[in-house]
Design a protein around this motif. Sequence first.
Motif, mmCIF file in Angstrom:
data_model
loop_
_atom_site.group_PDB
_atom_site.id
_atom_site.type_symbol
_atom_site.label_atom_id
_atom_site.label_comp_id
_atom_site.label_asym_id
_atom_site.label_seq_id
_atom_site.Cartn_x
_atom_site.Cartn_y
_atom_site.Cartn_z
ATOM 1 N N SER A 455 1.159 13.415 4.243
ATOM 2 C CA SER A 455 1.721 14.764 4.141
ATOM 3 C C SER A 455 3.216 14.667 4.379
ATOM 4 O O SER A 455 3.662 14.471 5.505
ATOM 5 N N ASP A 456 3.985 14.779 3.310
ATOM 6 C CA ASP A 456 5.441 14.705 3.420
ATOM 7 C C ASP A 456 6.005 16.107 3.646
ATOM 8 O O ASP A 456 5.667 17.051 2.930
ATOM 9 N N ILE A 457 6.866 16.237 4.620
ATOM 10 C CA ILE A 457 7.408 17.529 5.026
ATOM 11 C C ILE A 457 8.009 18.296 3.857
ATOM 12 O O ILE A 457 7.814 19.502 3.709
ATOM 13 N N GLN A 458 8.727 17.601 2.999
ATOM 14 C CA GLN A 458 9.408 18.250 1.871
ATOM 15 C C GLN A 458 8.831 17.885 0.513
ATOM 16 O O GLN A 458 8.918 18.684 -0.424
ATOM 17 N N LYS A 459 8.234 16.714 0.378
ATOM 18 C CA LYS A 459 7.846 16.220 -0.940
ATOM 19 C C LYS A 459 6.400 16.509 -1.313
ATOM 20 O O LYS A 459 5.977 16.222 -2.431
ATOM 21 N N GLY A 460 5.600 17.055 -0.375
ATOM 22 C CA GLY A 460 4.218 17.378 -0.695
ATOM 23 C C GLY A 460 3.250 16.275 -0.342
ATOM 24 O O GLY A 460 3.424 15.555 0.646
ATOM 25 N N LEU A 461 2.212 16.111 -1.144
ATOM 26 C CA LEU A 461 1.149 15.142 -0.871
ATOM 27 C C LEU A 461 1.392 13.842 -1.620
ATOM 28 O O LEU A 461 1.516 13.835 -2.846
ATOM 29 N N ASP A 462 1.452 12.736 -0.871
ATOM 30 C CA ASP A 462 1.543 11.403 -1.461
ATOM 31 C C ASP A 462 0.199 10.703 -1.311
ATOM 32 O O ASP A 462 -0.475 10.831 -0.275
ATOM 33 N N VAL A 463 -0.187 9.961 -2.322
ATOM 34 C CA VAL A 463 -1.395 9.140 -2.265
ATOM 35 C C VAL A 463 -0.985 7.695 -2.505
ATOM 36 O O VAL A 463 -0.288 7.387 -3.481
ATOM 37 N N LEU A 464 -1.400 6.812 -1.595
ATOM 38 C CA LEU A 464 -1.036 5.402 -1.666
ATOM 39 C C LEU A 464 -2.290 4.545 -1.754
ATOM 40 O O LEU A 464 -3.359 4.912 -1.267
ATOM 41 N N GLU A 465 -2.126 3.377 -2.376
ATOM 42 C CA GLU A 465 -3.221 2.421 -2.508
ATOM 43 C C GLU A 465 -2.824 1.120 -1.828
ATOM 44 O O GLU A 465 -1.755 0.566 -2.097
ATOM 45 N N LEU A 466 -3.687 0.654 -0.928
ATOM 46 C CA LEU A 466 -3.443 -0.580 -0.176
ATOM 47 C C LEU A 466 -4.346 -1.674 -0.714
ATOM 48 O O LEU A 466 -5.573 -1.518 -0.762
ATOM 49 N N ASN A 467 -3.748 -2.769 -1.136
ATOM 50 C CA ASN A 467 -4.496 -3.939 -1.606
ATOM 51 C C ASN A 467 -4.105 -5.141 -0.767
ATOM 52 O O ASN A 467 -3.051 -5.749 -0.984
ATOM 53 N N ASP A 468 -4.950 -5.461 0.207
ATOM 54 C CA ASP A 468 -4.632 -6.550 1.131
ATOM 55 C C ASP A 468 -5.935 -7.171 1.620
ATOM 56 O O ASP A 468 -6.862 -6.451 2.019
ATOM 57 N N TRP A 469 -5.999 -8.486 1.619
ATOM 58 C CA TRP A 469 -7.226 -9.158 2.027
ATOM 59 C C TRP A 469 -7.590 -8.847 3.470
ATOM 60 O O TRP A 469 -8.771 -8.887 3.854
ATOM 61 N N ARG A 470 -6.594 -8.502 4.287
ATOM 62 C CA ARG A 470 -6.862 -8.223 5.693
ATOM 63 C C ARG A 470 -7.533 -6.873 5.916
ATOM 64 O O ARG A 470 -8.040 -6.599 7.008
ATOM 65 N N THR A 471 -7.518 -6.021 4.895
ATOM 66 C CA THR A 471 -8.073 -4.679 5.072
ATOM 67 C C THR A 471 -9.197 -4.355 4.089
ATOM 68 O O THR A 471 -9.679 -3.218 4.066
ATOM 69 N N TRP A 472 -9.650 -5.326 3.302
ATOM 70 C CA TRP A 472 -10.610 -5.013 2.242
ATOM 71 C C TRP A 472 -11.923 -4.471 2.791
ATOM 72 O O TRP A 472 -12.593 -3.660 2.130
ATOM 73 N N THR A 473 -12.324 -4.849 4.018
ATOM 74 C CA THR A 473 -13.603 -4.383 4.554
ATOM 75 C C THR A 473 -13.591 -2.882 4.842
ATOM 76 O O THR A 473 -14.656 -2.278 5.016
ATOM 77 N N ALA A 474 -12.409 -2.270 4.879
ATOM 78 C CA ALA A 474 -12.352 -0.817 5.070
ATOM 79 C C ALA A 474 -13.041 -0.088 3.923
ATOM 80 O O ALA A 474 -13.510 1.047 4.093
ATOM 81 N N ASN A 475 -13.140 -0.740 2.761
ATOM 82 C CA ASN A 475 -13.798 -0.117 1.614
ATOM 83 C C ASN A 475 -15.302 0.030 1.818
ATOM 84 O O ASN A 475 -15.969 0.737 1.050
#
Length: 493
Positions: A455-475
Amino acid sequence: MIRFSLPRRRQLRIVSLAAAGLLVASVATAPASNAAVTPDAEAVATATTAQAATATTAGLGVDEISSSPNLRQIANLPKQAPFDTLASLGTDMAFQGRYAFVGNYNGFVIYDIGQPSTPKIVSQVLCPGSQNDISIYGDLLFLSTDSSRTDDSCASTAQPASVKESWEGIKVFDISDKANPRYVKAVETACGSHTHTLVPAKDRRSVYLYVSSYSPRAEFPDCQPPHDSISIVKVPVKDPTAAAVVATPNLFPDGGYGGIPGQTSATSGCHDITAYPAKDIAAGACMGDGILMDISDREAPRVINRVRDTVNFAFWHSATFNNTGTKVVFTDELGGGGAATCNEVVGPNRGADAIYDITGRGDARTMVFRSYYKIPRVNADTENCVAHNGSLIPVLGRDIMVQAWYQGGVSVWDFTDSTKPKEIGFWERGPLSDTQLVTGGAWSTYYYNGHIYSSDIQKGLDVLELNDWRTWTANLVRFRELNVQTQAGYLSW
């Protein structure tokens, strides 16, 4: 975000560079047993004021994007009228199914995020009253109002808190129809509701809202000092119109931290509380104190441990547990979110996160300081930047979180080793202006079901995608509902 009462306005304002210099001077300088010594406040103030005289243009250009290779933006949906003004600040978020709910100083917005790369606005509710922090439970939405209003309606206007009839507190909406939310109840609370934390009753028939507020004054009839308590609102799920304050426990019966004028905040209530209901614990960030609470009795939380950092923490802002409940991360909102504190003058230990291990059992549990974490990038003096709201990424077997840093952007960092936290990914925009400090940036940045939402104060809603072997189990982890300050555990190894 810290609020300022002049006399009772709790709205964040556009901050000049000179004011930013003064805010950066609000640092802790008294010695403490588990924190490093910092430069003295006078030296910091002098250096920062000199910097403020000439705006820096080093680093990113206005709105320029920079990121690590493993983190990319896949969508941005700008603020829409009537929330498209500088004063309509985007605030906190909650999630349910395919929907994201985002607060705004002028109300709230419901987004359809079923396709994360193409989010859509489902509805917008105009209901002014900062900060409008938000939480969700089933068909109910709860909204915090921490600015004194003429009444509890969405048509209210600002009115001084010195007027007895003024109102602040919790608003309850029925969101069973996402396209047409319906306002059903208001509950007034002492000193308003800067933030609130949803804690389900053990029988699930009710939910409790732990309401955090602060800054009492003798001339405020409904916010009298001392204010060492929180308000607990009980909401029957099937009859939300019966919502009411059922307790106001005093968390600091012997008085909170007195503070150092112009340097560290005195404790006069709490700013935010994070609960971990499955483990019957909560962590309170209470201005000058960090506390650990037993919440096994939902209506009578008990403080079992208290920590203080009079060297590096100016304002205890928020907290995040790790999944096992054996660590807690506290944030310091140095400068109230309106100052440039991610620079060489302020350094790495102020306006940062502090990581504590939780040792012992039961009432003998204590929080032991291990280290600080701050983003490793220097931001321009026209960018408000400090540690703010983040969430765990549900990685199996590791402690990793994503966090908002206002115009410092988004940071993904690993604190599996409490003594050696490290950043593993980042994404940020350049400043809103290269000549003056304009309040903006990421207010809250949370991981939810495969993506990062900001939630950006001025820019609205940002959606980001994380691609990292250290976090893949979060899926492998999915939540049906997520209120970040109501921490939900997940299976791990």
